[in-house]
Design a protein around this motif. Structure first.
Motif, PDB file in Angstrom:
ATOM      1  N   HIS A 103      46.900  41.642  37.960  1.00  0.00           N
ATOM      2  CA  HIS A 103      47.966  40.590  38.317  1.00  0.00           C
ATOM      3  C   HIS A 103      48.132  40.879  39.329  1.00  0.00           C
ATOM      4  O   HIS A 103      48.853  42.229  39.599  1.00  0.00           O
ATOM      5  CB  HIS A 103      48.905  40.707  37.153  1.00  0.00           C
ATOM      6  CG  HIS A 103      49.353  40.429  35.456  1.00  0.00           C
ATOM      7  ND1 HIS A 103      49.088  39.003  35.688  1.00  0.00           N
ATOM      8  CD2 HIS A 103      48.597  41.161  34.429  1.00  0.00           C
ATOM      9  CE1 HIS A 103      48.667  38.794  34.181  1.00  0.00           C
ATOM     10  NE2 HIS A 103      48.395  40.356  33.494  1.00  0.00           N
ATOM     11  N   GLN A 104      48.056  40.820  40.170  1.00  0.00           N
ATOM     12  CA  GLN A 104      48.240  40.494  41.507  1.00  0.00           C
ATOM     13  C   GLN A 104      49.939  39.772  42.061  1.00  0.00           C
ATOM     14  O   GLN A 104      49.816  38.427  41.882  1.00  0.00           O
ATOM     15  CB  GLN A 104      47.569  40.436  42.848  1.00  0.00           C
ATOM     16  CG  GLN A 104      46.009  40.911  41.918  1.00  0.00           C
ATOM     17  CD  GLN A 104      44.652  41.068  42.714  1.00  0.00           C
ATOM     18  OE1 GLN A 104      44.090  41.483  43.825  1.00  0.00           O
ATOM     19  NE2 GLN A 104      44.345  39.903  42.345  1.00  0.00           N
ATOM     20  N   TYR A 105      50.498  41.055  43.513  1.00  0.00           N
ATOM     21  CA  TYR A 105      51.190  39.647  44.665  1.00  0.00           C
ATOM     22  C   TYR A 105      50.825  38.758  45.162  1.00  0.00           C
ATOM     23  O   TYR A 105      51.117  37.504  45.485  1.00  0.00           O
ATOM     24  CB  TYR A 105      52.086  40.747  44.334  1.00  0.00           C
ATOM     25  CG  TYR A 105      53.451  41.515  44.163  1.00  0.00           C
ATOM     26  CD1 TYR A 105      53.610  40.683  43.496  1.00  0.00           C
ATOM     27  CD2 TYR A 105      52.820  42.807  43.890  1.00  0.00           C
ATOM     28  CE1 TYR A 105      55.250  41.746  42.829  1.00  0.00           C
ATOM     29  CE2 TYR A 105      53.222  43.778  42.753  1.00  0.00           C
ATOM     30  CZ  TYR A 105      54.503  42.843  42.128  1.00  0.00           C
ATOM     31  OH  TYR A 105      55.396  44.281  41.201  1.00  0.00           O
ATOM     32  N   ASN A 106      49.774  38.979  45.279  1.00  0.00           N
ATOM     33  CA  ASN A 106      49.228  37.913  46.879  1.00  0.00           C
ATOM     34  C   ASN A 106      48.210  37.431  45.886  1.00  0.00           C
ATOM     35  O   ASN A 106      47.116  38.667  45.577  1.00  0.00           O
ATOM     36  CB  ASN A 106      48.612  39.045  47.878  1.00  0.00           C
ATOM     37  CG  ASN A 106      50.476  39.591  48.341  1.00  0.00           C
ATOM     38  OD1 ASN A 106      51.090  38.365  48.843  1.00  0.00           O
ATOM     39  ND2 ASN A 106      50.107  40.923  49.186  1.00  0.00           N
ATOM     40  N   GLY A 107      47.183  36.359  45.901  1.00  0.00           N
ATOM     41  CA  GLY A 107      46.343  35.999  45.593  1.00  0.00           C
ATOM     42  C   GLY A 107      46.760  36.166  43.638  1.00  0.00           C
ATOM     43  O   GLY A 107      47.309  36.344  43.188  1.00  0.00           O
ATOM     44  N   ASN A 109      45.114  36.176  40.169  1.00  0.00           N
ATOM     45  CA  ASN A 109      45.705  37.355  38.852  1.00  0.00           C
ATOM     46  C   ASN A 109      43.782  37.567  38.618  1.00  0.00           C
ATOM     47  O   ASN A 109      42.764  36.572  38.971  1.00  0.00           O
ATOM     48  CB  ASN A 109      45.579  36.524  37.341  1.00  0.00           C
ATOM     49  CG  ASN A 109      47.275  37.080  37.575  1.00  0.00           C
ATOM     50  OD1 ASN A 109      47.868  37.047  38.055  1.00  0.00           O
ATOM     51  ND2 ASN A 109      47.919  35.907  36.224  1.00  0.00           N
TER      52      ASN A 109
END
Length: 485
Positions: A103-107, A109
């Motif tokens: 899980h990513q904040y930018n972009g 998953n």
């Protein structure tokens, strides 16, 4: 035999034969009962000689079969312990499916799904381990002990079959003498009752004759009961109904065992008595167990080779090689030095030292017991040998006394009490004589088992002195060959 003695023997034999014929004709119901009893004893029973009975027992006895099976199972323990000295090879394979999400904040998953699988092969060899060496020796000793126990069971079966065979013959001889005594008593009771009716004798004579007849009948009933028990015991030993049909020859000699032969047999016992051999092996094993326990304080060395193949199909792998495949071979030499494990090995070692003392005490106890039984058998055999000589004289004397008192009673100079007492002594001495003959052989068989020398050859030597039985009911129960002067 003198002419006078020969005439006396012929008269007595004829007298006994006539009284038995009178008995059968006077009481057919009792005769039918006797036939029924004999038939019940022989139902489904096969006649057999001594060697045949012992041979069947060795083939079919369940105790011996169990011992032999247990020996076969124990022999596998040697192969099991031998495996400690051979290499072991292990192969393992694995496969995994990995499904992960980052899980990513930018972009968006990042998803990563891939398969991971591999193979591992390990070859291990023990190079030095004293514990395995002593354990293997202990296993061999266990097999030796089990072999001795199997042979011990074998000799026990031979002894049980042979002694039961002679117990039957002894019982048969006692029945034969007691049956003759009973028939004589019944004939005398018939004669006395007739004389009382004619007024020739006092009525009190009938009670003495009747009491003796009933005592004899009760003894005969007990003997026949014992015969059924003996035949059932023999059938259980051989696992089928068998009825002995060979008996000891009258010419057999029952000699004493001289001191020189006793010493020789005693030495044989200490070399081959199975109970002593088992006790000696138990001492050997306890000492080897102590060495095996002591090996726990000695370092051991083990070597191994391991090969691993691993394939990781991870597209995101950044480690070299980028294909995700790894192969590895590992060579390992392990030195294991025991230092401390809570004192368990130490106390086990001390425990096994005490166990050695126990087995040595058991060995000495076995020696004492074997020596005691050996001497008892020697004493019994020599005593029976001497008794047979004395009983021969006693039978001859009782026979002469019975004939004389019988004549005197007819003349009225001796009472019926004197006659009954003389007859009772005669038949009692016959039973004692027959019992001593068979007990001599039974103790001889037991002696051979005690010295570890009871086998088919031993039994065969006894069987050579036996011949087929005679069921002739007219034959005198008195051993007429003893009347030879």
């Amino acid at each position: 035999m003198s002419s006078v003695s020969r005439i006396k023997v012929m008269k007595l034999s004829k007298l006994l034969k006539n009284t038995w014929l009178l008995r059968k004709s006077a009481n057919p119901a009792s005769a039918l009962l006797a036939v029924s009893v004999c038939a019940s004893l022989g139902v489904s029973a096969h006649a057999a000689d001594l060697l045949n009975v012992v041979d069947v027992a060795l083939q079919r006895n369940l105790s011996l079969s169990s011992a032999q099976t247990n020996l076969s199972a124990t022999e596998y323990e040697l192969d099991i312990s031998r495996g400690n000295f051979l290499p072991s090879l292990n192969v393992s394979a694995n496969t995994n499916w990995n499904d992960g999400t980052t899980h990513q904040y930018n972009g968006g998953n990042a998803n990563n799904s891939y398969n991971n699988h591999g193979v591992n092969v390990t070859l291990t060899q023990s190079l030095f381990d004293l514990g395995d060496i002593y354990s293997h020796r202990n296993t061999q000793t266990d097999i030796d002990i089990e072999s001795l126990r199997t042979e011990q069971t074998r000799q026990q079966i031979i002894r049980e079959a042979a002694t039961t065979y002679f117990e039957y013959l002894k019982n048969r001889a006692q029945i034969r003498a007691t049956q003759a005594e009973l028939e004589s008593s019944e004939s005398r009771l018939t004669l006395v009752s007739r004389n009382i009716e004619l007024g020739n004798v006092a009525g009190t004579e009938r009670y003495e004759v009747l009491a003796q007849k009933e005592r004899t009948a009760d003894s005969l009933r007990t003997l026949k009961k014992d015969q059924r028990i003996i035949l059932n015991s023999l059938a259980n030993i051989v696992q089928q109904p068998l009825k002995p049909d060979f008996d000891l020859q009258s010419s057999i000699q029952f000699g004493a065992i001289p001191p020189s032969r006793q010493t020789e047999l005693n030495n044989i016992m200490y070399a081959s008595d199975l109970s002593l051999l088992i006790a000696k092996q138990a001492v050997t094993r306890s000492r080897q167990v102590l060495k095996e326990t002591g090996a726990a304080f000695v370092p051991s060395v083990k070597g191994s080779i391991g090969y691993t193949y691993d394939d990781t199909n991870d597209a995101s792998a950044k480690l070299y090689p980028d294909k995700g495949v790894t192969e590895e071979t590992v060579y390992t030499l392990t030195l294991d030095v025991p230092i401390l494990n809570g004192g368990r090995d130490y106390y086990r070692y001390q425990q096994n030292k005490v166990d050695i003392d126990r087995t040595e005490i058991d060995l000495q106890d076995s020696k004492n017991a074997s020596q005691q039984q050996f001497e008892e058998f020697i004493y019994n055999i020599n005593d029976f040998s001497a008794s047979l000589t004395s009983l021969t004289t006693i039978i001859q004397a009782n026979y002469a006394s019975y004939i004389g008192i019988q004549k005197a009673h007819k003349l009225g100079t001796r009472t019926i009490t004197d006659l009954l007492s003389a007859e009772s002594k005669l038949y009692s001495s016959i039973r004692d004589y027959e019992s001593a003959r068979y007990d001599y052989v039974i103790n001889l068989i037991q002696l051979n088992e005690r010295i570890g020398n009871l086998n088919m050859a031993t039994v065969g030597k006894i069987a050579e002195q036996m011949s087929p039985m005679s069921d002739d009911s007219s034959q005198s129960p008195i051993p007429l060959h003893l009347m030879v002067q």
